[in-house]
Scaffold this motif. Structure first.
Motif, PDB file in Angstrom:
ATOM      1  N   ASP B 197       9.419  37.919  -4.908  1.00 16.56           N
ATOM      2  CA  ASP B 197       8.612  38.669  -3.950  1.00 16.56           C
ATOM      3  C   ASP B 197       7.606  37.687  -3.357  1.00 16.56           C
ATOM      4  OD1 ASP B 197       9.921  40.839  -5.053  1.00 16.56           O
ATOM      5  OD2 ASP B 197       8.227  41.422  -6.320  1.00 16.56           O
ATOM      6  N   ASN B 199       3.969  37.170  -1.147  1.00 19.09           N
ATOM      7  CA  ASN B 199       2.749  37.679  -0.523  1.00 19.09           C
ATOM      8  C   ASN B 199       2.417  36.770   0.654  1.00 19.09           C
ATOM      9  OD1 ASN B 199       1.878  39.951  -2.217  1.00 19.09           O
ATOM     10  ND2 ASN B 199       1.840  38.407  -3.830  1.00 19.09           N
ATOM     11  N   GLU B 214       3.266  42.331   1.034  1.00 17.65           N
ATOM     12  CA  GLU B 214       4.129  41.860  -0.044  1.00 17.65           C
ATOM     13  C   GLU B 214       5.573  42.170   0.337  1.00 17.65           C
ATOM     14  OE1 GLU B 214       3.562  43.758  -3.817  1.00 17.65           O
ATOM     15  OE2 GLU B 214       4.846  42.337  -4.881  1.00 17.65           O
ATOM     16  N   LYS B 216       9.482  42.280  -0.609  1.00 13.50           N
ATOM     17  CA  LYS B 216      10.337  42.340  -1.796  1.00 13.50           C
ATOM     18  C   LYS B 216      11.788  42.071  -1.437  1.00 13.50           C
ATOM     19  CE  LYS B 216       7.649  45.262  -4.825  1.00 13.50           C
ATOM     20  NZ  LYS B 216       7.444  44.347  -5.940  1.00 13.50           N
ATOM     21  N   THR B 249       3.689  47.136   0.835  1.00  9.16           N
ATOM     22  CA  THR B 249       4.913  46.531   0.342  1.00  9.16           C
ATOM     23  C   THR B 249       5.984  46.683   1.405  1.00  9.16           C
ATOM     24  OG1 THR B 249       4.298  47.181  -1.887  1.00  9.16           O
ATOM     25  CG2 THR B 249       6.573  46.559  -1.541  1.00  9.16           C
ATOM     26  N   GLU B 266       3.736  53.143  -1.353  1.00 12.22           N
ATOM     27  CA  GLU B 266       2.381  52.690  -1.093  1.00 12.22           C
ATOM     28  C   GLU B 266       1.330  53.435  -1.923  1.00 12.22           C
ATOM     29  OE1 GLU B 266       0.345  52.329   3.013  1.00 12.22           O
ATOM     30  OE2 GLU B 266       2.515  52.298   3.278  1.00 12.22           O
ATOM     31  N   ASN B 269       0.550  53.147  -6.035  1.00 15.04           N
ATOM     32  CA  ASN B 269       0.165  51.911  -6.720  1.00 15.04           C
ATOM     33  C   ASN B 269      -1.032  52.075  -7.649  1.00 15.04           C
ATOM     34  OD1 ASN B 269       2.185  50.313  -5.933  1.00 15.04           O
ATOM     35  ND2 ASN B 269       1.042  49.138  -4.419  1.00 15.04           N
TER      36      ASN B 269
END
Lengths: 94, 481
Positions: B197, B199, B214, B216, B249, B266, B269
Motif C-alpha cells: 500500500d 501513502n 492511501e 491499496k 483509502t 472510510e 477506521n
C-alpha cells in the motif's frame, strides 16, 4: 454521554440498539466511564503499564502441522449456510 | 505550467512469512488448497479456542529486524484491531499496536541514477492475515474461504522518505530482495505473499506534508509506479484548482491504471485497539536474538561487496548480479573455475536478455547454471569459439540439451589444427589470385575478405586467432608460382 456517540459505538460493534433504549444505555455507559475516571485518578507515575493481568510470558509453539484435523465437513456444519466448501454469508460488497 | 510540486511517499508492505503452519494454530499455510481445507477451531474463531504463537514467525520477524539494523523489542504486545468483515472470523485481527516486535531501522536503496539513498523503516509488526471473499459465484451471497486466515504477516512500515515513483519502486525491490535473501517469505506477488500500500501526498518543496491518500492493491512493481504517477496528477489537479485532497483509502485499478475512492471503508477506521487478553506479552531474551543473528545468511550489500572483492567485478555488475538471491546463486555456480568477468557478461547480457525476451525469471531459467559453466569452459579450452558459443546458447535456451552433446551432434568443434587451417587458406588463396595480388600490392582492406572466406569454408569453426596468424603469414609470403 450523547445519543449520537452511543449510536456510533453500537454501529461499530454491530449491536442493534432500539432508539428507545439509547438514553438508558447512555446512562449506563456514563456510570462505567465514571468508574474509569476514578481509576485514572490513581497516581501511577513510574509504573510500567501491564498488557496482561498475569505476570507471565507468551509460550511459543514449534512450527509444526497438526496431525489430526477435524474434517472440513464437520467444521462447515456449524455454519448456517455453506456450499462447495465455502461459508456463505449475506453479500458484503455493493 | 505551475510551480513544482514535491511528492512524498511512504509504503506499508505486508509480507507473508513462509512458515509451515499458521501464526496462532497448527493449520497449513500452503497456497492453493481446496476452500477451507486448512482451517481449525482456532482460525475459524470457534468459541473457547485459544491462539498459541508460532516460534518460527517470531524468529523470521527477528531476522528481518536484524537485517535492517533495527532495535528488536525485548517485550512486545499483541493487540486486537476490531472491525467487521466476513473474511475476518473473530471480528478482530490479532496485530501489534503500541509495541511492535521490530523498531526503527533502515534500508539503503540504489536509485536508477546510481546514487544510494537511505530509507527509514518506522517499524515492523507481526499480525495474522484474513481469509478471502468470493463475490460473484452466489447470487445475493458471498463465499468465504478461510485458508489464508491466520497466515503470519510481517507488516513493514516505511518513513515518508521517498520523493519519486522511481524511488518507491527501488525501495520495494530492495525490500523484496531482502525477504528472499532472508528466506522469510516466498515473495510471490501474484499469490499475494508480498503486498504493498502506498501513502502519497504532494507539497511545495520545504513546506509541511500535504494531506495523503492511501492507495491499496499494488501487487506488482509496475502497478506501484503507475498508481503513484496517477495520484500525483490527480492531486495536482485538485490542488491547482483550489481544492483540498481528502484523506482516504483508494483502490488501484490495474485495467484503467487509475485509483478510485473506497468510500465504504472510510467511516469505519475506528479500530478500537486494545491488548489481546488471549496472548501474553512476547518476551525475547538476548540469547534467542543472538541465535537468529548467527543463522542469518549473507545479505545483498555484503554479497555485492564480496563479488567485487572475490571476482573483481565492477560495482555495477556486482549490484545487478546480487539484486536477486537466485541470480547471485546462479552467477556463483557459473563463475566457479571460469573467467569471472566473462561469466558476468554472459549472464547480464545473453542470459538476462533471453529471459527478458521470453518473459521468464531466473527461477524458471531453461539453461541450468552447470550448462552455462560448461559452455564457458569450452570457450576457455578452445573447443568452440565465442561466436559458436552464442549459437550453442540459443540452442540450450530454446531446445535444451547439454553443451557437449550439442557440440558433437552438430559438429561445432572448433578447428585448431594448424595443418587443416593452412590447407583451407592455401585453397582460398589459389581460388582468388586477383585479390591476393591486390592485397600484396598494398590493399590491406582485403584481409577481411580472406578472413570471411576462411570462416565460410570452415562454417565458422576455424579458430579465429589461428586463422588470423596463418593468413597473415601466407599472404605476406611472396606468390609461389
Amino acid at each position: 454521554m450523547e445519543a449520537e456517540i452511543v449510536r456510533r459505538i453500537a454501529h461499530l460493534s454491530r449491536i442493534a440498539l432500539p432508539e428507545s433504549e439509547l438514553a438508558q444505555v447512555a446512562g449506563q455507559l456514563d456510570s462505567i466511564f465514571a468508574l474509569v475516571a476514578q481509576m485514572q485518578a490513581v497516581p501511577t507515575e513510574g509504573i510500567e503499564p501491564m498488557a496482561h493481568p498475569l505476570d507471565l510470558q507468551q509460550p511459543l509453539r514449534a512450527d509444526q502441522l497438526r496431525s489430526e484435523t477435524p474434517s472440513r465437513e464437520e467444521l462447515l456444519a456449524s455454519a448456517p449456510r455453506a456450499e462447495d466448501g465455502l461459508f456463505l454469508v449475506p453479500k458484503v460488497i455493493e | 505550467m505551475s510551480m513544482a510540486w514535491e511528492v512524498v511517499i511512504g509504503l506499508e508492505v505486508h509480507v507473508q512469512l513462509n512458515t509451515r503452519s499458521k501464526i496462532f494454530c497448527a493449520c497449513s499455510t500452503a497456497f492453493g488448497a481446496e476452500p477451507n481445507a486448512h482451517t481449525c477451531p482456532v482460525c475459524l474463531a470457534m468459541p473457547g479456542s485459544l491462539p498459541v504463537l508460532n516460534a518460527a514467525a517470531v524468529d523470521k520477524a527477528i531476522a528481518f529486524g536484524l537485517a535492517i539494523g533495527a532495535e528488536i523489542n525485548h517485550r512486545s504486545i499483541f493487540a486486537r484491531k476490531n472491525y467487521f468483515y466476513p473474511d475476518l472470523p473473530k471480528g478482530y485481527q490479532i496485530s501489534q499496536y503500541e509495541i511492535p516486535i521490530v523498531g526503527r531501522g533502515y534500508l539503503d536503496v540504489l536509485l536508477p541514477n546510481g546514487e544510494e539513498k537511505r530509507v527509514g523503516i518506522t517499524r515492523a509488526h507481526l499480525e495474522e492475515d484474513a481469509g478471502k471473499s468470493l463475490h460473484d459465484a452466489y447470487p445475493g451471497e458471498s463465499g468465504i474461504d478461510l485458508n489464508r486466515a491466520g497466515t503470519p504477516l510481517l507488516e513493514i512500515v516505511s518513513e515518508p522518505d521517498m520523493r519519486s515513483a522511481a524511488e518507491a519502486v527501488a525501495y520495494l525491490k530492495k525490500l523484496h530482495a531482502l525477504v528472499r535473501y532472508l528466506d522469510i517469505s516466498d515473495g510471490n506477488m501474484q499469490e499475494g505473499s508480498f503486498r504493498c500500500d502506498a501513502n502519497v501526498s504532494l507539497r511545495r518543496p520545504g513546506a509541511p506534508f500535504g494531506t495523503r491518500a492511501e492507495v491499496k492493491n499494488l501487487n506488482s512493481f509496475r502497478f506501484l509506479e503507475k498508481a503513484i504517477s496517477y495520484e500525483m496528477l490527480r492531486q495536482q489537479d485538485i490542488l491547482e484548482s483550489g481544492g483540498k485532497v481528502v484523506q482516504e483509502t483508494r483502490l488501484f485499478d490495474a485495467n484503467s491504471g487509475e485509483t478510485r475512492s473506497m468510500r465504504s471503508k472510510e467511516e469505519a477506521n475506528d479500530y478500537r485497539y486494545f491488548p489481546d487478553p488471549d496472548l501474553l506479552p512476547l518476551q525475547l531474551d538476548a540469547e534467542r536474538i543472538e541465535q537468529v543473528r548467527k543463522s542469518l545468511p549473507e545479505l545483498p550489500d555484503a554479497r555485492k561487496a564480496r563479488f567485487m572483492a572475490q571476482y573483481g567485478l565492477p560495482a555495477y555488475d556486482a549490484a545487478v548480479l546480487t539484486a536477486q538471491r537466485e541470480l547471485a546463486d546462479y552467477y556463483e555456480a557459473v563463475a566457479t573455475g571460469q573467467d569471472a568477468k566473462l561469466a558476468a557478461n554472459w549472464i547480464m547480457g545473453d542470459l538476462l536478455g533471453a529471459l527478458n525476451k521470453a518473459g521468464l525469471e531466473i527461477e524458471t531459467c531453461p539453461v541450468p547454471a552447470r550448462e552455462l559453466q560448461i559452455l564457458l569452459a569450452r570457450i576457455a579450452d578452445q573447443t568452440v569459439s565465442g561466436k559458436i558459443a552464442k549459437e550453442i546458447f540459443e540452442i540450450l535456451f530454446h531446445e535444451g540439451g547439454s553443451v557437449d552433446a550439442i557440440i558433437d551432434a552438430r559438429g561445432l568443434r572448433q578447428i585448431t589444427d594448424n595443418t587443416a587451417i593452412a590447407a583451407m587458406i592455401d585453397e582460398i588463396i589459389a581460388k582468388n589470385p586477383q585479390q591476393a595480388a591486390e592485397y600484396r600490392s598494398g590493399k590491406e582492406k582485403l584481409f577481411g575478405f580472406f578472413i570471411g572466406q576462411v570462416m565460410k569454408v570452415s562454417q565458422g569453426k576455424a579458430n579465429p586467432d589461428l586463422v588470423n596468424a596463418l593468413l597473415r603469414e601466407k599472404l605476406q609470403a611472396p606468390a609461389t608460382e
